[in-house]
Design an enzyme around this catalytic site. Structure first.
Site, PDB file in Angstrom:
ATOM      1  CE  LYS A  55      -3.668  -2.436   2.234  1.00  0.00           C
ATOM      2  NZ  LYS A  55      -4.598  -2.672   3.568  1.00  0.00           N
ATOM      3  CD  GLN A  99      -3.257  -4.358   6.584  1.00  0.00           C
ATOM      4  OE1 GLN A  99      -3.257  -3.140   5.843  1.00  0.00           O
ATOM      5  NE2 GLN A  99      -3.655  -5.647   6.386  1.00  0.00           N
ATOM      6  CG  ASP A 122      -9.430   0.106   4.700  1.00  0.00           C
ATOM      7  OD1 ASP A 122      -9.269   0.137   3.486  1.00  0.00           O
ATOM      8  OD2 ASP A 122      -8.789  -0.595   5.573  1.00  0.00           O
TER       9      ASP A 122
END
Ligand code: NAD
Length: 292
Positions: A55, A99, A122
């Site tokens: 990422k 994460q 996200d």
């Protein structure tokens, strides 16, 4: 013999990433600082560390600045909440990504609920889930957003079609049904899960079939309607002694046999996976733009 069109997720993801780069360049040319993404990584799960590296690399290529904040797995839930508060308050941070999975002693839902919804690139905060469900502007989770981009950019029409989604996770299945039914997309949706009866019969009626389960070979050739669009979200490791690492990655669909029936199909790897990162970059740029 019939062979499905392959939906090349790597190529489409490259296009999306190049588009983000172009937008970021125009943004900074107008005098703005580059968008900034903060990634929070707790513990030493090697798969998570590798996703995060991917990422960050992709962000840098798109002109997005960022840092990975790495913490030991002993980090407490309250310490992590404090870190989220700091990132929320920092005007130099546009996007925050925590994460997953987090260590077991930290409640992921509590952490996600603490994110500022407007930095939640996200799309996992309940406010963003609610905005998606009610047709308001927010952040859409990256994997389902990536699936829709694959369908749109392949020129596949969805209006009035029967889409069957297998898997009801908050990350993929549930948000995807909202994207499929929204005005302009207009699919008719059936959501299947582990307790669904007659899965094969329902799948066989799908004009668009999305598998997001995590079970290799779940979707067999017989479950696919001839000409259907098949989107394989699953990422599964299966033993493969012929590979030096001892395994290979496969999806939830029996790909080789499915190709003979489907009209369109995504490979694994190289289908949905690359899109997830591309949509994260797209969301991070949006976060920067919206905060001005
Ligand atoms: P999850 O593991 O949270 O849930 C799996 C879902 O599958 C559940 O809703 C369950 O009801 C359903 N299910 C289980 N067994 C079933 C069966 N026999 N028949 C029908 N449904 C069944 O799901 P997730 O987090 O959405 O992940 C699903 C898969 O997608 C995993 O392989 C994951 O690695 C992969 N994934 C890929 C990406 C990507 O970027 N390509 C992103 C997220 C997840």
């Amino acid at each position: 013999m019939h062979e499905a069109n392959i939906i090349d997720g790597r190529a489409i993801a490259r296009t999306v990433r190049d588009e983000v780069r172009t937008k970021v360049d125009a943004w900074t040319t107008r005098g703005h600082r580059p968008p900034y993404l903060a990634v929070v990584l707790v513990g030493n799960n090697p798969a998570s560390a590798s996703y995060v590296r991917g990422k960050m690399r992709a962000s840098a290529q798109a002109g997005i600045a960022g840092d990975t904040l790495t913490f030991a797995s002993s980090l407490t839930e309250s310490a992590l909440l404090g870190i989220i508060d700091q990132l929320n308050a920092d005007p130099g941070v546009d996007g925050i990504l925590v994460q997953l999975p987090l260590p077991r002693h930290i409640r992921a839902q509590r952490i996600l609920a603490r994110l500022s919804p407007d930095k939640d690139v996200d799309g996992l905060h309940v406010v963003n889930a609610g905005r998606l469900a009610t047709g308001q502007r927010g952040f859409v989770p990256c994997t389902p957003a990536g699936i829709m981009a694959l369908i749109d950019r392949s020129g596949i029409s969805t209006s009035g079609k029967h889409a069957v989604v297998v898997g009801r996770s908050n990350l993929v299945g549930k948000p995807l049904i909202h994207l499929l039914i929204r005005k302009g997309t207009d699919a008719t949706v059936t959501l299947c899960h582990s307790q669904t009866r007659n899965l094969a019969r329902i799948c066989r009626d799908a004009e668009i079939l999305v598998a997001a389960v995590g079970r290799p070979g779940l979707i067999t050739q017989e479950m696919i309607r001839p000409g259907a669009v098949v989107i394989d979200v699953g990422i599964n490791r299966v033993d493969d002694p012929s590979r030096t690492r001892g395994y290979r990655l496969v999806g939830d669909v029996d790909y080789e046999n499915a190709r003979a029936v489907a009209g369109w199909i995504t490979p694994v790897p190289g289908g949905v996976g690359p899109m997830t990162i591309a949509m994260l970059l797209s969301n991070t740029f949006l976060a920067a733009q919206r905060s001005h």
